[in-house]
Design a protein around this motif. Structure first.
Motif, PDB file in Angstrom:
ATOM      1  N   MET A   1       0.914  -1.373   0.010  1.00  0.00           N
ATOM      2  CA  MET A   1       0.059  -0.014   0.005  1.00  0.00           C
ATOM      3  C   MET A   1       0.955   1.128   0.121  1.00  0.00           C
ATOM      4  N   LYS A   2       0.415   2.162  -0.693  1.00  0.00           N
ATOM      5  CA  LYS A   2       1.320   3.362  -0.986  1.00  0.00           C
ATOM      6  C   LYS A   2       1.309   4.456   0.217  1.00  0.00           C
ATOM      7  N   THR A   3       1.780   5.127   0.652  1.00  0.00           N
ATOM      8  CA  THR A   3       1.789   6.278   1.516  1.00  0.00           C
ATOM      9  C   THR A   3       1.332   7.286   0.813  1.00  0.00           C
ATOM     10  N   ARG A   4       0.255   7.948   1.685  1.00  0.00           N
ATOM     11  CA  ARG A   4      -0.628   8.845   0.958  1.00  0.00           C
ATOM     12  C   ARG A   4       0.152  10.411   1.725  1.00  0.00           C
ATOM     13  N   ILE A   5       0.637  11.199   0.809  1.00  0.00           N
ATOM     14  CA  ILE A   5       0.882  12.551   1.407  1.00  0.00           C
ATOM     15  C   ILE A   5      -0.133  13.686   0.782  1.00  0.00           C
ATOM     16  N   LEU A   6       0.093  14.484   1.875  1.00  0.00           N
ATOM     17  CA  LEU A   6      -0.785  15.963   1.444  1.00  0.00           C
ATOM     18  C   LEU A   6       0.140  16.879   1.596  1.00  0.00           C
ATOM     19  N   LEU A   7       0.201  17.769   0.707  1.00  0.00           N
ATOM     20  CA  LEU A   7       1.085  18.963   0.625  1.00  0.00           C
ATOM     21  C   LEU A   7       0.126  20.297   1.185  1.00  0.00           C
ATOM     22  N   VAL A   8       0.787  21.082   2.085  1.00  0.00           N
ATOM     23  CA  VAL A   8       0.247  22.231   2.729  1.00  0.00           C
ATOM     24  C   VAL A   8       1.138  23.213   2.424  1.00  0.00           C
ATOM     25  N   ASP A   9       1.267  23.950   1.277  1.00  0.00           N
ATOM     26  CA  ASP A   9       2.328  24.840   1.019  1.00  0.00           C
ATOM     27  C   ASP A   9       1.870  25.731  -0.311  1.00  0.00           C
ATOM     28  N   ASP A  10       1.935  27.024  -0.319  1.00  0.00           N
ATOM     29  CA  ASP A  10       1.474  27.881  -1.166  1.00  0.00           C
ATOM     30  C   ASP A  10       2.786  28.374  -1.852  1.00  0.00           C
ATOM     31  N   ASP A  11       3.852  27.409  -1.897  1.00  0.00           N
ATOM     32  CA  ASP A  11       5.383  27.777  -3.015  1.00  0.00           C
ATOM     33  C   ASP A  11       5.035  26.711  -4.319  1.00  0.00           C
ATOM     34  N   PRO A  12       4.839  27.346  -5.394  1.00  0.00           N
ATOM     35  CA  PRO A  12       4.718  26.668  -6.589  1.00  0.00           C
ATOM     36  C   PRO A  12       6.039  25.785  -6.863  1.00  0.00           C
ATOM     37  N   ALA A  13       7.024  26.048  -6.602  1.00  0.00           N
ATOM     38  CA  ALA A  13       8.534  25.361  -6.901  1.00  0.00           C
ATOM     39  C   ALA A  13       8.181  23.959  -6.176  1.00  0.00           C
ATOM     40  N   LEU A  14       7.761  24.006  -4.653  1.00  0.00           N
ATOM     41  CA  LEU A  14       7.920  22.802  -4.095  1.00  0.00           C
ATOM     42  C   LEU A  14       6.457  22.020  -4.641  1.00  0.00           C
ATOM     43  N   ARG A  15       5.759  22.553  -4.825  1.00  0.00           N
ATOM     44  CA  ARG A  15       4.535  21.826  -5.712  1.00  0.00           C
ATOM     45  C   ARG A  15       4.924  20.989  -6.964  1.00  0.00           C
ATOM     46  N   LYS A  16       5.813  21.687  -7.658  1.00  0.00           N
ATOM     47  CA  LYS A  16       6.364  21.125  -8.883  1.00  0.00           C
ATOM     48  C   LYS A  16       7.358  20.000  -8.485  1.00  0.00           C
ATOM     49  N   LEU A  17       8.152  20.122  -7.627  1.00  0.00           N
ATOM     50  CA  LEU A  17       9.072  19.522  -7.072  1.00  0.00           C
ATOM     51  C   LEU A  17       8.510  18.018  -6.415  1.00  0.00           C
ATOM     52  N   LEU A  28       0.610  11.548  -3.950  1.00  0.00           N
ATOM     53  CA  LEU A  28       0.381  13.052  -3.658  1.00  0.00           C
ATOM     54  C   LEU A  28      -1.324  12.664  -3.626  1.00  0.00           C
ATOM     55  N   ILE A  29      -1.926  12.792  -2.718  1.00  0.00           N
ATOM     56  CA  ILE A  29      -3.481  12.959  -2.700  1.00  0.00           C
ATOM     57  C   ILE A  29      -4.133  14.026  -3.053  1.00  0.00           C
ATOM     58  N   ASP A  30      -3.362  15.275  -2.370  1.00  0.00           N
ATOM     59  CA  ASP A  30      -3.906  16.615  -2.587  1.00  0.00           C
ATOM     60  C   ASP A  30      -2.812  17.869  -2.330  1.00  0.00           C
ATOM     61  N   ILE A  31      -3.152  19.015  -2.614  1.00  0.00           N
ATOM     62  CA  ILE A  31      -2.460  20.100  -2.365  1.00  0.00           C
ATOM     63  C   ILE A  31      -3.213  21.335  -1.650  1.00  0.00           C
ATOM     64  N   ALA A  32      -2.730  21.751  -0.635  1.00  0.00           N
ATOM     65  CA  ALA A  32      -3.559  22.721  -0.111  1.00  0.00           C
ATOM     66  C   ALA A  32      -2.566  24.049  -0.070  1.00  0.00           C
ATOM     67  N   GLU A  33      -3.250  25.357  -0.495  1.00  0.00           N
ATOM     68  CA  GLU A  33      -2.453  26.420  -0.571  1.00  0.00           C
ATOM     69  C   GLU A  33      -2.517  27.248   0.947  1.00  0.00           C
ATOM     70  N   THR A  34      -3.386  27.066   1.664  1.00  0.00           N
ATOM     71  CA  THR A  34      -3.586  27.816   2.921  1.00  0.00           C
ATOM     72  C   THR A  34      -3.660  26.666   4.163  1.00  0.00           C
TER      73      THR A  34
END
Length: 148
Positions: A1-17, A28-34
């Motif tokens: 089973m894969k580890t499910r990660i959520l990114l909470v960050d408003d940095d576009p460079a990190l989202r791309k990485l 990557l299950i989702d991205i939150a900017e706030t």
């Protein structure tokens, strides 16, 4: 089973990485900017791991953690440009602290460390569940034996 990660960050460079550099064992299950978006997604999506910035438009990373610390059963890795919060991050049980800008190698190391911690965490929870089940079974057997 894969580890499910959520990114909470408003940095576009990190989202791309994150989209480009995640190992196959992580999804990557989702991205939150706030912070507030992050709180909603933590409740709805129940990630295993949260990659969290300290400096968010509405709440800081520690405020996000305080809001979910009693209900969230996963792990945090901080990714932030502020080195002055590292000690406090580890006091909140963060698995790692990435100081921006960080290299892809440093990111990979932090993710591998988080996966390892999560696997140990899951194993410990499984063992507690097995121990509880065995204790209940032993109690039932004892009751049945005392009735005869």
């Amino acid at each position: 089973m894969k580890t499910r990660i959520l990114l909470v960050d408003d940095d576009p460079a990190l989202r791309k990485l994150l989209k480009d550099a995640l190992p196959e064992s992580i999804v990557l299950i989702d991205i939150a900017e706030t912070g507030r978006e992050g709180l909603d997604m933590i409740v709805k999506r129940k990630p295993d791991l949260i990659l969290l910035d300290w400096n968010l438009p509405d709440l800081n990373g520690f405020e996000v953690i305080r809001e979910v610390e009693l209900s969230f059963r996963g792990l945090f890795v901080f990714a932030t440009a502020y080195n002055k919060y590292a000690v406090e991050a580890f006091e909140t049980s963060a698995v790692d602290y990435l100081l921006k800008p960080f290299s892809e190698e440093r990111f990979d190391k932090a993710i591998k460390k988080a996966i390892h911690h999560f696997e140990v965490f899951k194993l410990a929870n499984s063992q507690r569940a097995i121990d509880k089940l065995l204790a209940t079974y032993q109690e039932l057997i004892s009751r049945e034996g005392s009735k005869s």
